[in-house]
Design a protein around this motif. Sequence first.
Motif, PDB file in Angstrom:
ATOM      1  N   GLU C  35       0.853  -1.184   0.000  1.00  0.00           N
ATOM      2  CA  GLU C  35       0.000   0.000   0.000  1.00  0.00           C
ATOM      3  C   GLU C  35       0.890   1.236   0.000  1.00  0.00           C
ATOM      4  O   GLU C  35       1.966   1.232   0.604  1.00  0.00           O
ATOM      5  N   PRO C  36       0.471   2.331  -0.610  1.00  0.00           N
ATOM      6  CA  PRO C  36       1.299   3.539  -0.579  1.00  0.00           C
ATOM      7  C   PRO C  36       1.233   4.205   0.796  1.00  0.00           C
ATOM      8  O   PRO C  36       0.235   4.111   1.507  1.00  0.00           O
ATOM      9  N   THR C  37       2.301   4.848   1.157  1.00  0.00           N
ATOM     10  CA  THR C  37       2.286   5.632   2.397  1.00  0.00           C
ATOM     11  C   THR C  37       1.483   6.903   2.187  1.00  0.00           C
ATOM     12  O   THR C  37       1.141   7.259   1.058  1.00  0.00           O
ATOM     13  N   LEU C  38       1.205   7.607   3.277  1.00  0.00           N
ATOM     14  CA  LEU C  38       0.435   8.841   3.161  1.00  0.00           C
ATOM     15  C   LEU C  38       1.170   9.820   2.262  1.00  0.00           C
ATOM     16  O   LEU C  38       0.576  10.450   1.382  1.00  0.00           O
ATOM     17  N   GLU C  39       2.461   9.910   2.452  1.00  0.00           N
ATOM     18  CA  GLU C  39       3.245  10.833   1.621  1.00  0.00           C
ATOM     19  C   GLU C  39       3.175  10.432   0.145  1.00  0.00           C
ATOM     20  O   GLU C  39       3.055  11.275  -0.737  1.00  0.00           O
ATOM     21  N   GLN C  40       3.234   9.145  -0.085  1.00  0.00           N
ATOM     22  CA  GLN C  40       3.128   8.678  -1.474  1.00  0.00           C
ATOM     23  C   GLN C  40       1.745   8.985  -2.055  1.00  0.00           C
ATOM     24  O   GLN C  40       1.601   9.309  -3.227  1.00  0.00           O
ATOM     25  N   ARG C  41       0.753   8.856  -1.172  1.00  0.00           N
ATOM     26  CA  ARG C  41      -0.598   9.156  -1.652  1.00  0.00           C
ATOM     27  C   ARG C  41      -0.720  10.626  -2.026  1.00  0.00           C
ATOM     28  O   ARG C  41      -1.334  10.982  -3.042  1.00  0.00           O
ATOM     29  N   VAL C  42      -0.112  11.480  -1.197  1.00  0.00           N
ATOM     30  CA  VAL C  42      -0.144  12.915  -1.520  1.00  0.00           C
ATOM     31  C   VAL C  42       0.644  13.181  -2.798  1.00  0.00           C
ATOM     32  O   VAL C  42       0.213  13.947  -3.675  1.00  0.00           O
ATOM     33  N   ALA C  43       1.763  12.526  -2.931  1.00  0.00           N
ATOM     34  CA  ALA C  43       2.571  12.708  -4.142  1.00  0.00           C
ATOM     35  C   ALA C  43       1.790  12.255  -5.376  1.00  0.00           C
ATOM     36  O   ALA C  43       1.861  12.876  -6.448  1.00  0.00           O
ATOM     37  N   ASP C  44       1.031  11.178  -5.233  1.00  0.00           N
ATOM     38  CA  ASP C  44       0.209  10.714  -6.357  1.00  0.00           C
ATOM     39  C   ASP C  44      -0.821  11.774  -6.746  1.00  0.00           C
ATOM     40  O   ASP C  44      -1.074  12.022  -7.928  1.00  0.00           O
ATOM     41  N   LEU C  45      -1.418  12.375  -5.715  1.00  0.00           N
ATOM     42  CA  LEU C  45      -2.410  13.423  -6.001  1.00  0.00           C
ATOM     43  C   LEU C  45      -1.756  14.610  -6.702  1.00  0.00           C
ATOM     44  O   LEU C  45      -2.302  15.188  -7.637  1.00  0.00           O
ATOM     45  N   GLU C  46      -0.559  14.960  -6.229  1.00  0.00           N
ATOM     46  CA  GLU C  46       0.164  16.050  -6.889  1.00  0.00           C
ATOM     47  C   GLU C  46       0.525  15.677  -8.321  1.00  0.00           C
ATOM     48  O   GLU C  46       0.489  16.514  -9.225  1.00  0.00           O
ATOM     49  N   ALA C  47       0.843  14.407  -8.502  1.00  0.00           N
ATOM     50  CA  ALA C  47       1.181  13.945  -9.853  1.00  0.00           C
ATOM     51  C   ALA C  47      -0.006  14.147 -10.784  1.00  0.00           C
ATOM     52  O   ALA C  47       0.149  14.516 -11.958  1.00  0.00           O
ATOM     53  N   ILE C  49      -2.263  16.490 -10.559  1.00  0.00           N
ATOM     54  CA  ILE C  49      -2.325  17.923 -10.908  1.00  0.00           C
ATOM     55  C   ILE C  49      -1.257  18.263 -11.942  1.00  0.00           C
ATOM     56  O   ILE C  49      -1.502  18.990 -12.904  1.00  0.00           O
ATOM     57  N   ASN C  50      -0.065  17.725 -11.719  1.00  0.00           N
ATOM     58  CA  ASN C  50       1.062  18.072 -12.595  1.00  0.00           C
ATOM     59  C   ASN C  50       1.175  17.198 -13.830  1.00  0.00           C
ATOM     60  O   ASN C  50       2.128  17.316 -14.589  1.00  0.00           O
ATOM     61  N   ASN C  51       0.225  16.287 -14.005  1.00  0.00           N
ATOM     62  CA  ASN C  51       0.271  15.349 -15.126  1.00  0.00           C
ATOM     63  C   ASN C  51       1.577  14.552 -15.153  1.00  0.00           C
ATOM     64  O   ASN C  51       2.180  14.356 -16.205  1.00  0.00           O
ATOM     65  N   GLY C  52       2.000  14.100 -13.979  1.00  0.00           N
ATOM     66  CA  GLY C  52       3.205  13.277 -13.887  1.00  0.00           C
ATOM     67  C   GLY C  52       2.843  11.853 -13.512  1.00  0.00           C
ATOM     68  O   GLY C  52       1.673  11.516 -13.356  1.00  0.00           O
ATOM     69  N   PRO C  53       3.858  10.995 -13.355  1.00  0.00           N
ATOM     70  CA  PRO C  53       3.597   9.594 -13.013  1.00  0.00           C
ATOM     71  C   PRO C  53       3.283   9.415 -11.527  1.00  0.00           C
ATOM     72  O   PRO C  53       3.818  10.124 -10.677  1.00  0.00           O
ATOM     73  N   ARG C  54       2.419   8.471 -11.229  1.00  0.00           N
ATOM     74  CA  ARG C  54       2.209   8.044  -9.851  1.00  0.00           C
ATOM     75  C   ARG C  54       3.467   7.291  -9.386  1.00  0.00           C
ATOM     76  O   ARG C  54       4.260   6.819 -10.220  1.00  0.00           O
TER      77      ARG C  54
END
Lengths: 485, 485, 485, 112, 112, 112
Positions: C35-47, C49-54
């Motif tokens: 499972e992703p960590t909370l930080e990873q989950r936030v990074a995924d959400l930012e990804a 927005i930024n159209n980047g990779p999860r």
Amino acid sequence: MKKALRLFGILLSLSLGGWCAPAAPSDAAAPAKAEPTLEQRVADLEAYINNGPRNADAPESKVTSKISGPGPAHNGWMMTSAALVLFMTLPGLALFYGGLVRRKNALSVLAQCLGIAGLVSILWWLVGYSLVFSAGNAVFGSAGTFAFLKGVNSNPNTNYSYWVSQNVFSMYQLMFAIITPALIMGAIAERMKYSAILVFVTGWMFLVYFPMAHMVWGVDGLMNGVWNANASIKAIDFAGGTVVHMSSGWSALILCLLLGKRLGFPKEPMPPHSMALCMIGTGMLWVGWYGFNAGSAVAADGIAANAFMTTTLAAATASFVWAMAEYVLKGKPSILGFCSGAVAGLVVVTPAAGFVDSSGAILIGLAAGLIPFMACYKLKGWLGYDDSLDTFGVHAVGGTIGAFLTGLLATSSVNPNLDLNLKGVVGHILWLEQLKAIGVTLLFAIVGTTILGFLIRVLIGLRVSEDVETIGLDLVEHGEEAYHD
Amino acid sequence: MKKALRLFGILLSLSLGGWCAPAAPSDAAAPAKAEPTLEQRVADLEAYINNGPRNADAPESKVTSKISGPGPAHNGWMMTSAALVLFMTLPGLALFYGGLVRRKNALSVLAQCLGIAGLVSILWWLVGYSLVFSAGNAVFGSAGTFAFLKGVNSNPNTNYSYWVSQNVFSMYQLMFAIITPALIMGAIAERMKYSAILVFVTGWMFLVYFPMAHMVWGVDGLMNGVWNANASIKAIDFAGGTVVHMSSGWSALILCLLLGKRLGFPKEPMPPHSMALCMIGTGMLWVGWYGFNAGSAVAADGIAANAFMTTTLAAATASFVWAMAEYVLKGKPSILGFCSGAVAGLVVVTPAAGFVDSSGAILIGLAAGLIPFMACYKLKGWLGYDDSLDTFGVHAVGGTIGAFLTGLLATSSVNPNLDLNLKGVVGHILWLEQLKAIGVTLLFAIVGTTILGFLIRVLIGLRVSEDVETIGLDLVEHGEEAYHD
Amino acid sequence: MKKALRLFGILLSLSLGGWCAPAAPSDAAAPAKAEPTLEQRVADLEAYINNGPRNADAPESKVTSKISGPGPAHNGWMMTSAALVLFMTLPGLALFYGGLVRRKNALSVLAQCLGIAGLVSILWWLVGYSLVFSAGNAVFGSAGTFAFLKGVNSNPNTNYSYWVSQNVFSMYQLMFAIITPALIMGAIAERMKYSAILVFVTGWMFLVYFPMAHMVWGVDGLMNGVWNANASIKAIDFAGGTVVHMSSGWSALILCLLLGKRLGFPKEPMPPHSMALCMIGTGMLWVGWYGFNAGSAVAADGIAANAFMTTTLAAATASFVWAMAEYVLKGKPSILGFCSGAVAGLVVVTPAAGFVDSSGAILIGLAAGLIPFMACYKLKGWLGYDDSLDTFGVHAVGGTIGAFLTGLLATSSVNPNLDLNLKGVVGHILWLEQLKAIGVTLLFAIVGTTILGFLIRVLIGLRVSEDVETIGLDLVEHGEEAYHD
Amino acid sequence: MKKIEAIVKPFKLEEVKDALAEVGIEGMTVSEVKGFGRQKGHTEIYRGSEYTVDFLPKIKIEIVLSDSRLETAIAAILKAAKTGKIGDGKVFVYPVQEAIRIRTGEKGEQAI
Amino acid sequence: MKKIEAIVKPFKLEEVKDALAEVGIEGMTVSEVKGFGRQKGHTEIYRGSEYTVDFLPKIKIEIVLSDSRLETAIAAILKAAKTGKIGDGKVFVYPVQEAIRIRTGEKGEQAI
Amino acid sequence: MKKIEAIVKPFKLEEVKDALAEVGIEGMTVSEVKGFGRQKGHTEIYRGSEYTVDFLPKIKIEIVLSDSRLETAIAAILKAAKTGKIGDGKVFVYPVQEAIRIRTGEKGEQAI
Ligand SMILES: Nc1ncnc2c1ncn2[C@@H]1O[C@H](COP(=O)(O)OP(=O)(O)O)[C@@H](O)[C@H]1O
Ligand SMILES: Nc1ncnc2c1ncn2[C@@H]1O[C@H](COP(=O)(O)OP(=O)(O)O)[C@@H](O)[C@H]1O
Ligand SMILES: Nc1ncnc2c1ncn2[C@@H]1O[C@H](COP(=O)(O)OP(=O)(O)O)[C@@H](O)[C@H]1O
């Protein structure tokens, strides 16, 4: 038969009951709720992406949400979709139909579409939205809950969407309510009185459209198989095969029978005055239909994405198949054939769009290219009714096929919501439920239109005089001509 | 009167001042900023959903943001909106107006719309965007800041939006700058020289449009009541009732008076050569107007959602009311009536769309269906000016009513931004501030157009020769005919 | 020459190879992921927005993502874009071309556009998408991977987008595959047999379009300079300057040469039967082109935003410049001039839209307003071929200029993706790579079309009989007339 | 009985109709025609293809009337249709053998 | 004076005009008409409804000219308009009593 | 030979054509015209501007035929075109001097 009568009785009492249903309880003073934790806040954000519920949306939830308003992507897509569906009527359908009539009646078709847009919007604001989308009984919502769109603001109504503003949702649904009666106009073009049309549409919304839409999409609707666990009929209809196409198509048949044939039909040639306008209208219908079908996911999610694909494939296949059938049988693929096929494909895929996969869509396209084609080429000739622009042939026949095929082809691999309340149904007896839904729709459309039609014929008359029909509706009923050289 | 003169003096000096305003200081080398904490990152994500500022957007903020670029949903909606507003002009307005003129002048209207689209785009790139949307004084932005769209890239300009790319914002606003002068063309159709039109539009953008837009929407604009705490006039205008409709409508009146009547007006019949085209144009205007009004939230948020609803309700109501007024008074609801009503409804709701609720919208629709109707049916006859396609009757009258009604009907329950700088104003004396804004708009439109019109009449002449007018502008000015059989 | 021949040999063998390429390995049973960590989950959400990779999208990633499906804003924008690109053909291009032919052939153009839409959709579903967008060799994808759109569901294909559903992506790309052969129809209008057209288009998709699209946009394509690190030709083409415009434009030239001139050309006047329709089509093309160009970012991100701006500026500038050139040289700015200029501007900016800045766009607009203008006004007269509606003059000439100018004007300040694989190329020798890409495109278009054209001429004939051409294609080939008074 | 066929400039139709009405002529049939004569046409250019359009839009007015009214009718047309510029058009007169009103079957001067 | 009325196939108009110009005829009036005769029409089908269109597009050319030029003019038309296929059309000749040029009031052969 | 010119209501065209076919008339030329007479026009209103449209759409049918068939043809037209309401139209008869079939060069009654 007996069973049908009993069902009818129940429906009748429910219909009447709807009007007196108590207004939904107003948001009672809730006990103070906690702020969401960081994890809950992240989960809420993920819910937005996945079009799921916030923590705060859970029943009995004890937290608030930092993002309790609409979600921008879903809202944006639904505004786009609503605009697209309006585009289907104004000017899409107006041109599709307007191009097919004779020059002297071209404007009358535009007046019908425009008049319906205005009239239905006002009815919708008054009480229509409330009758369809508030909770009530299985046939009608409550008239009072959202009368005058009271309380319909930018917050989502979580009965229908976690992330789309209810005012946008209500406008999106309004566009469906506009195009449905406008579709009927195809069958009665070139001879029905404008005043009679306005009265008919008003009555028809209450007798047919509002109950149909509530039964199929209302939170406690009779045939809302996907979302209402208590639905008596476990049918599914993604974007309105029964509500929009069958209801309008079968009503169109009844109305054109009551009205009689156009003067000179079928002896006098009545070719389309502008196939160019008709084709422009077709293009607009196709493009706008993405709002209709993919918008019916009420989110810019994977279900919308699937509906986008199936809509494209079905429309393109049906358009090509219809014209190629003409090519083979008559030697000439016609523009009207391509256009009719495209519309037929879009009609048939409507109830299925968010439930079937790409192969299902191609199959639907094939059926849509061949069966309505036969209905227009053969059935009409045999039976001899004058459905001026083939509303019955395309929308009733197409809508009915679509509703049935949806029962055969729907799969929860495409739409997981089918697993919520329809686990044992989809892939098994769904087609039977679909037949029931078809039956109820026929009942409402036929009975409602017959009653209304007779009433109006007696009270103010349905048809213009022979003189007016000869001169053309544009000049006499609207005081204008479509073209001046 | 004295006060008015003083105001005029101030405006004049400010106008001139704008040109020499110093360029905005370039982003100075900022001290290194910290990475955001996880909580701040989540708050930034929530800000995106809620269309609020990032932590980094706060003045004096010491953190950066992981999502400092545009927000996709808002960006996507604004690209859609910008395309919709272009659609209003090309081909929407071109058809709406083009259908209403005589066949021999149909293309000239298209040439006007196309020419304005090209010309204004170039001016906008050159200096227009900068004059309107950079900081300057109360009347003009600075010419230099964004000249040649320098620095206008995909990052948001947080003066106008936290989440929309500035290049998208600038293109969205360009579409407004295109349609506004194009609206004027309705009043002078069928007789104005093409060269004079190009010169007029160029001058008008500088004398009227750029200052008007800066005053109403510029970050430090004179009448930007919502966002500029220092605005002298605390007026509001959601999507351009003053900037777009009043400015064009009143300028149209002046210009058609300077130009004189068409040969043969009002004796010779000049019926629309194609009501079909006119209706297509109307449908496109209505659909495109969702970009205009809901897009003016510059986000896919709840304010956009509200504007979407009010736009729909006002347009539909006004369309129906106008035609029903004809039905009652003349016995014939006309297609042009439906179309005119729809456009009038859209015009009147423009300044109000994001500020009023659904009942307000219905009221606006009623007013829009009746008052411009009277202006077109009676006023024009009494006063005898030749406003060919009723730009004054619809846009000036409608825009003025709209600006005033907005003052009465705006409510912060719909738009919380009204609480920022207008707490004591909205619901109290806002209507007075609206009257002031109306006055300033009239001043700019009338004075600017009069000066320009006289100048051009003297220098190159405003009007084509009688011969050209008789043969038609299409053939003589553009060397083409609209149709060849 | 020798080198060219060798290249041709390689291309040939690759082309043939494509058909037998092994299907991509199916998703093998992956080891359980965390499972992703909370930080990873936030990074995924930012990804998102930024159209980047999860995090999960990284090769060898060991976590899952809570938001592994499509991202709503990007999905919504791509559905909008796909609808816009369809709108370009149906009815945009159909009207643009349909208005320019003589009345008796108006419908034949519509039949061509509609027939191509149906036919290409079916081919695309069958094998086309797979041949273009699955991995294969440098010229062709594999036929089997996505045959029948198998496996193309609502999840993103991360080779092309992290956030857009693959089914939406596939439909978006289908719209390109539809409009490209439809563009060719401009050159052969008013004389080519309908059956020959259907056969030609089928062949042309396999011989020219599918390989071209794979080479330029396929993950392992020969000329996919931006994304394929191993691309032999390090060229760039944002939205299809080579794939769409050059390939269609040069093929059009060949086909109209094989076909011969229209009867009576150039002596008999063949003026457009409806400049009004042509202009409506132009407006729709322009509006739809936002889906074409800004949609080609396959996200609602800053690159899309930039493409939106450059598209607007280039189209508006070219439209104005073309008509002003006519004004200066002929005394009359024509509607067809404005329309042609707009389309030329859109064509030329297509390959550049996401790579150049606003000044680049204005330069492109200038070139587009002048060079195709000369091609249409002079070149055609000199060389004497009958390219009925100037597909060559606008699309081939414009596309070629665009491909070349993109080489000169592209900058990674606008599009950071240019730094991935093209660090030393952009701003240096990119123009040379662009020339190579132009060469390969010419090769495919010319060789493919010549072979096909000759074959069809021998087998079933390319051209209708003189009688049919005189009477008009509408009546004889489609059994309909465009207008009935 | 005679038939007058007048070819006039399109924008003169209303004036001619009114002038005829003044001299008591209340029946006529009108059609859109294209004229070719001394008046020069115009040139249209579509993307470099120049077309000379020789035929100009004209209106043909046909009136069947009794011999006695012929002269006044012609005079009225000449006056109303004249601009003095080239291309004003022509008036032609033809013999008519019979006229019948379809509605009543009346013949001859009764019918017109 | 006579009037020639020639009904010809639409795509022959330019050729007939040129042929007439060659023999010095410089005035004519042209209109779009629909012809019915031996040439068969065509069938159009719209969603199953078949319509036989009997009337075919033709062009009517009217020329008023002096008796002396009648024969050459007819010959020119016959030559230019002929394709030899059914439906080529007809030439009719009528007597003309008077012709007047509106611009100048000139009468008779001066006027044409 | 004679020429019949019948002005009829547009929706009567098919019936007149059939009636003529029954009496053996198989050639005719038809055009759209606008008629002005006793039948009143209508009013159109566009945003407050009222226009009276005096000219009503009519169809003109032209038939050239031999003297012997004139009476039957006229009778057929009168019967088919009559509604009895104002505006039914007229039948005019003119002398014809010559007729030629372009395809064959046949002249006179052979040609029609
Ligand atoms: N010989 C002719 N026969 C029939 N129509 C003619 C003839 N000459 C001229 N016309 C008609 O009269 C119109 C005006 O003639 P034109 O020579 O241009 O100018 P004007 O009437 O001033 O001499 C022409 O456009 C044509 O329609
Ligand atoms: N009797 C007639 N009176 C008037 N016009 C006629 C007559 N007969 C033929 N025409 C016209 O001539 C045209 C050609 O006639 P048709 O019989 O088809 O071929 P052809 O000229 O080769 O004999 C018809 O379309 C019609 O317009
Ligand atoms: N004197 C005339 N010359 C030529 N055409 C005429 C004349 N009088 C009438 N017509 C034509 O006949 C049509 C019918 O005439 P009208 O007076 O309206 O009714 P009715 O035929 O019943 O008397 C008119 O519209 C016009 O086209």
